[in-house]
Design an enzyme around this catalytic site. Structure first.
Site, PDB file in Angstrom:
ATOM      1  N   ASP A 185      22.838 -47.031 -44.726  1.00 24.39           N
ATOM      2  CA  ASP A 185      21.923 -46.350 -43.572  1.00 24.39           C
ATOM      3  C   ASP A 185      22.156 -44.585 -44.153  1.00 24.39           C
ATOM      4  OD1 ASP A 185      20.151 -45.771 -41.947  1.00 24.39           O
ATOM      5  OD2 ASP A 185      21.656 -45.776 -40.354  1.00 24.39           O
TER       6      ASP A 185
ATOM      7  N   CYS B 164       7.024 -42.070  -4.485  1.00 22.27           N
ATOM      8  CA  CYS B 164       5.924 -40.879  -4.098  1.00 22.27           C
ATOM      9  C   CYS B 164       4.880 -41.774  -3.366  1.00 22.27           C
ATOM     10  CB  CYS B 164       5.221 -40.377  -5.439  1.00 22.27           C
ATOM     11  SG  CYS B 164       3.912 -39.503  -4.681  1.00 22.27           S
TER      12      CYS B 164
ATOM     13  N   TYR C 282      21.189 -49.342 -56.513  1.00 20.58           N
ATOM     14  CA  TYR C 282      21.043 -50.688 -56.081  1.00 20.58           C
ATOM     15  C   TYR C 282      19.661 -51.337 -56.793  1.00 20.58           C
ATOM     16  CZ  TYR C 282      18.660 -48.529 -52.328  1.00 20.58           C
ATOM     17  OH  TYR C 282      17.797 -47.490 -51.575  1.00 20.58           O
TER      18      TYR C 282
ATOM     19  N   CYS D  30       2.865 -34.390  -7.333  1.00 19.47           N
ATOM     20  CA  CYS D  30       1.752 -33.844  -6.257  1.00 19.47           C
ATOM     21  C   CYS D  30       2.718 -33.095  -5.361  1.00 19.47           C
ATOM     22  CB  CYS D  30       1.126 -35.109  -5.547  1.00 19.47           C
ATOM     23  SG  CYS D  30       2.312 -36.298  -4.911  1.00 19.47           S
TER      24      CYS D  30
ATOM     25  N   CYS E 186       7.744 -35.412  -5.921  1.00 17.77           N
ATOM     26  CA  CYS E 186       6.951 -36.089  -6.897  1.00 17.77           C
ATOM     27  C   CYS E 186       6.453 -34.827  -7.947  1.00 17.77           C
ATOM     28  CB  CYS E 186       5.778 -36.435  -6.153  1.00 17.77           C
ATOM     29  SG  CYS E 186       4.698 -37.126  -7.639  1.00 17.77           S
TER      30      CYS E 186
ATOM     31  N   LYS F  52      17.803 -56.916 -40.211  1.00 20.94           N
ATOM     32  CA  LYS F  52      18.356 -55.568 -39.576  1.00 20.94           C
ATOM     33  C   LYS F  52      19.136 -56.189 -38.246  1.00 20.94           C
ATOM     34  CE  LYS F  52      15.841 -51.948 -40.920  1.00 20.94           C
ATOM     35  NZ  LYS F  52      15.255 -50.953 -40.128  1.00 20.94           N
TER      36      LYS F  52
ATOM     37  N   CYS G 266      -1.811 -39.415  -4.890  1.00 21.86           N
ATOM     38  CA  CYS G 266      -1.206 -38.831  -5.871  1.00 21.86           C
ATOM     39  C   CYS G 266      -1.821 -39.321  -7.359  1.00 21.86           C
ATOM     40  CB  CYS G 266       0.378 -39.423  -6.200  1.00 21.86           C
ATOM     41  SG  CYS G 266       1.253 -38.521  -7.503  1.00 21.86           S
TER      42      CYS G 266
ATOM     43  N   GLU H  44      23.241 -57.845 -50.311  1.00 20.20           N
ATOM     44  CA  GLU H  44      23.467 -56.656 -50.318  1.00 20.20           C
ATOM     45  C   GLU H  44      23.769 -56.012 -48.941  1.00 20.20           C
ATOM     46  OE1 GLU H  44      21.213 -54.174 -52.919  1.00 20.20           O
ATOM     47  OE2 GLU H  44      21.551 -55.552 -54.439  1.00 20.20           O
TER      48      GLU H  44
ATOM     49  N   LYS I 139      22.845 -53.056 -46.368  1.00 19.96           N
ATOM     50  CA  LYS I 139      21.625 -51.978 -46.453  1.00 19.96           C
ATOM     51  C   LYS I 139      22.392 -50.729 -45.753  1.00 19.96           C
ATOM     52  CE  LYS I 139      16.792 -51.325 -44.736  1.00 19.96           C
ATOM     53  NZ  LYS I 139      17.086 -50.070 -44.204  1.00 19.96           N
TER      54      LYS I 139
HETATM   55  S1  IVH Z   1      16.165 -52.187 -52.288  1.00 23.61           S
HETATM   56  C1  IVH Z   1      12.228 -52.441 -54.068  1.00 23.61           C
HETATM   57  N1  IVH Z   1      18.724 -52.206 -51.475  1.00 23.61           N
HETATM   58  O1  IVH Z   1      16.346 -49.109 -47.263  1.00 23.61           O
HETATM   59  C2  IVH Z   1      13.615 -52.069 -53.795  1.00 23.61           C
HETATM   60  N2  IVH Z   1      17.251 -50.732 -50.349  1.00 23.61           N
HETATM   61  O2  IVH Z   1      14.268 -50.128 -45.584  1.00 23.61           O
HETATM   62  C3  IVH Z   1      13.849 -51.384 -52.556  1.00 23.61           C
HETATM   63  N3  IVH Z   1      18.388 -49.579 -48.806  1.00 23.61           N
HETATM   64  O3  IVH Z   1      13.832 -47.367 -48.941  1.00 23.61           O
HETATM   65  C4  IVH Z   1      14.889 -51.049 -51.927  1.00 23.61           C
HETATM   66  N4  IVH Z   1      20.524 -50.273 -48.839  1.00 23.61           N
HETATM   67  O4  IVH Z   1      16.405 -46.563 -48.761  1.00 23.61           O
HETATM   68  C5  IVH Z   1      17.391 -51.633 -51.419  1.00 23.61           C
HETATM   69  N5  IVH Z   1      20.951 -52.497 -50.875  1.00 23.61           N
HETATM   70  C6  IVH Z   1      19.787 -52.012 -50.580  1.00 23.61           C
HETATM   71  C7  IVH Z   1      19.443 -50.826 -49.751  1.00 23.61           C
HETATM   72  C8  IVH Z   1      18.106 -50.429 -49.594  1.00 23.61           C
HETATM   73  C9  IVH Z   1      19.612 -49.246 -48.265  1.00 23.61           C
HETATM   74  C10 IVH Z   1      17.209 -48.574 -47.906  1.00 23.61           C
HETATM   75  C11 IVH Z   1      16.429 -47.747 -48.984  1.00 23.61           C
HETATM   76  C12 IVH Z   1      15.154 -48.483 -48.586  1.00 23.61           C
HETATM   77  C13 IVH Z   1      15.196 -48.921 -47.284  1.00 23.61           C
HETATM   78  C14 IVH Z   1      13.995 -49.843 -47.017  1.00 23.61           C
END
Ligand code: IVH
Length: 653
Positions: free
Chosen positions: A107, A410, A212, A397, A394, A300, A415, A103, A105
């Site tokens: 933000d 410096c 999700y 000093c 600096c 990430k 110092c 999925e 992630k």
């Molecule tokens: S699953 C036990 N799915 O990322 C399952 N989290 O770094 C927990 N987040 O706290 C979360 N997209 O706020 C899940 N597709 C996704 C997500 C997701 C964003 C965030 C969420 C979580 C954080 C963790």
């Protein structure tokens, strides 16, 4: 009224959940207006979850705390392919042929939604995972969040509230016109919006939501995460259309690569990819750590970027005397940590990038490295930003600085700043690794006169009684500190060399020197020619080493340390037999990050093992880096243990 409510709810479902609008915006607005009118006329018939709550207006006095029956956990993070492989490997220990759901992630900020008999009764933030805050009034303004479900069931679902890039830009446009402070990024904007007492504000912010997670899937007879997503979609929630079920690591990596490339085309920001084991029974078997589920992880993206405001430029003095400009930032979350400071390197860097105080700047962080200020977002300027001026004195000093190349120094040997920095460096982990000394303690001890030079560390025990009386210390903490200092006397030469703070001698160069010279006297007596003949020691380093050991004060420091019985030799390099390696055969595949293949081979041999170029049933383990080749697949098919680079290094210790 009920008829109109049904029409509006259906339109929302078709628009957000199915992504197939059936009403025009005008038609939708007309129904909404009519419903508002009817509710004004017959307030006693107004329903709690009428779609008109979307326009906001509910005002609360304070945020009420709520307890999450099932804790809202966060996710462990992985940063590269070999971490992902390690995650897969751990899962494979419990689950044969795992199927994953990938999925995006999102933000934003996570939210828990509670429905009773099909009606939304509570929306809550994650908080610390156990206790969050009730934000129902604001949640009800988010159009993707159904107020009434398709089935009258009771259920808790979880997902992410976020602000689209478009809404974020529009919001900042508006704030600019109104002379209000601009918001740093969509995530902060979304978080700030749900933290409003008056839901009119959240309503005006055009927040969005994806769902999700279904914490109690089993109760609904659902046995896979993918099914859970489909079920939630059927109930009226908005799930993300880019979610994909994958078989095995190759498809998983493909998904990651695709989104790493294409994420900028999405209408919302994502900061990674979430990988979840699909089978919910197996999820249960893998279980949780105290913080994270073991059946999921978040990859990430490597270089991450956030925008924030540069509030001030502060100058600091390092142990070489170099005065560096630092950006003091509006704190912002980046790759899992909060950043409030970043180096600006030197005058040229700031001038070249034309970074000004008051600018909105982009901060990037690649992998695990220190965040840096990448650029100023000039479109966001208001005209009040102040151009950068390098200081000429600096900051500690006040002596005049001297310019050399791009840097200012410096040169005042007295110092304080340089000395404190030098002492902080001395105790740091890669240097003498003296635990228990935070930067503040060193600064306090310096100012109180206990610690002025390096040898003072080793006579501190004479002041034990006095130190124990200091606020914040007791016998135990002082004993620990003194023990840690005493233990550091046995460190190998390379740690001491690095700790002395010789210019250009980093921990790697210190190791090379220690390895070559074996003891400190040989280094003191060496020549420029001998130094430059060593691989990896260039002219600049050699010159700096020679200068360091010509200096009377430095020599006297070393003399004092000798008298205090500090070890000045390289500690024995003999082969230590290591049970993890002894008489075993290893295969390396993929590229390693921290060491070369040759170094890895040497380490294996030093620990009593040997390497081979192909995988067979006699292979003891395959060590995998990034982009592993077919050897990795073969190892899996033969059930040979897989070690990541990290695991390998840990075993080598
Ligand atoms: S699953 C036990 N799915 O990322 C399952 N989290 O770094 C927990 N987040 O706290 C979360 N997209 O706020 C899940 N597709 C996704 C997500 C997701 C964003 C965030 C969420 C979580 C954080 C963790």
């Amino acid at each position: 009224m009920q008829e109109i409510i049904d029409i509006i709810n259906k339109a929302n479902y078709e628009y957000y959940t199915l992504d197939k609008p059936t009403l025009t915006d005008q038609e939708y607005d007309r129904y909404m207006q009519e419903l508002i009118k009817l509710e004004e006329k017959y307030p006693e018939l107004k329903q709690d979850n009428s779609p008109t709550v979307r326009v906001g207006g509910t005002v609360i006095d304070e945020f009420v705390k709520v307890k999450h029956e099932i804790p809202m956990l966060s996710l462990s993070n992985v940063f590269n392919e070999s971490d992902i492989i390690a995650f897969d490997e751990k899962v494979r220990k419990e689950v044969k042929n795992p199927v994953y759901v990938c999925e995006l992630k999102i933000d934003g900020l996570s939210v828990s939604l509670l429905y009773k008999e099909g009606k939304l009764i509570r929306g809550a933030t994650r908080g610390d995972g156990v206790t969050g805050e009730d934000i129902t009034h604001n949640v009800k303004t988010i159009k993707e969040i159904p107020l009434t479900l398709k089935e009258p069931i009771s259920i808790e679902v979880r997902g992410e509230i976020y602000m689209s890039k478009h809404s974020f830009e529009a919001l900042n446009e508006l704030r600019k016109e109104r002379n209000e402070e601009l918001l740093a990024n969509p995530r902060n904007a979304a978080a700030g919006s749900v933290r409003q007492l008056n839901s009119k504000i959240a309503a005006s912010r055009n927040l969005s939501n994806f769902i999700y997670h279904l914490p109690n899937a089993m109760e609904y007879n659902i046995s896979s995460h993918y099914e859970a997503l489909n079920y939630m979609k059927k109930l009226g929630f908005t799930t993300n259309a880019n979610t994909k079920r994958v078989n095995g690591i190759t498809e998983l990596l493909e998904y990651i690569n695709y989104w790493t490339e294409n994420r900028h085309n999405l209408p919302y920001e994502i900061d990674g990819i979430v990988i979840k084991l699909d089978d919910i029974n197996k999820q249960k078997e893998l279980g949780f750590t105290s913080k994270y589920p073991k059946w999921a992880t978040a990859y990430k993206f490597p270089a991450m970027e956030v925008l924030t405001k540069l509030k001030e430029i502060k100058f600091t003095v390092g142990r070489t005397g170099q005065v560096t400009p630092n950006a003091i930032l509006e704190p912002v979350r980046l790759a899992g940590s909060v950043i409030s400071k970043a180096t600006l390197h030197n005058e040229d860097y700031v001038k070249m990038k034309d970074i000004r105080v008051g600018d909105i700047v982009s901060i990037i962080k690649a992998g695990d490295v220190i965040p840096r200020v990448e650029k100023a977002i000039t479109e966001r300027r208001t005209g009040e930003e102040l151009p950068f001026e390098m200081t000429s004195i600096c900051p500690i000093c006040n002596s005049n600085l001297i310019k050399k190349d791009a840097a200012y120094y410096c040169k005042n040997p007295l110092c304080d700043a340089k000395k404190i920095e030098g002492l902080i460096h001395f105790v740091s982990r890669d240097a003498m690794n003296i635990e228990g000394f935070g930067e503040n303690i060193i600064e306090d001890f310096y100012n109180m006169g206990y610690l002025r030079t390096i040898p003072d560390f080793y006579t501190l025990y004479n002041k034990k009684e006095e130190l124990m009386e200091l606020e914040g210390f007791g016998e135990k903490s002082i004993n620990n500190l003194l023990d840690s200092i005493k233990n550091s006397k046995q460190n190998s030469l390379d740690k001491l060399l690095f700790a002395l703070g010789i210019r250009y001698v980093g921990s790697k160069t210190a190791k090379i020197l220690a390895h070559h010279y074996k003891n400190i006297d040989s280094i003191i007596n060496t020549t420029y020619e001998e130094l430059t003949s060593i691989k990896d020691i260039g002219e600049k380093i050699a010159e700096s080493i020679i200068n360091y050991f010509k200096d009377e004060e430095n020599l006297s420091t070393i003399q004092k340390l000798k008298e205090l019985n500090l070890n000045m030799d390289i500690l024995s390099e003999e082969i230590k037999m290591n049970v993890e390696f002894e008489n075993k055969t290893f295969v390396l595949t993929g590229s390693l990050e921290n060491i070369t293949r040759d170094e890895a081979t040497q380490l294996i041999e030093k620990n009593g093992g040997k390497t081979s170029s192909s995988v067979s049933k006699n292979t003891s383990a395959v060590i995998v880096g990034t982009n592993p080749g077919s050897k990795y697949d073969k190892a899996i098919s033969l059930n040979i243990p897989i070690w990541t680079e990290q695991e390998f290094l840990e075993k080598i210790n």
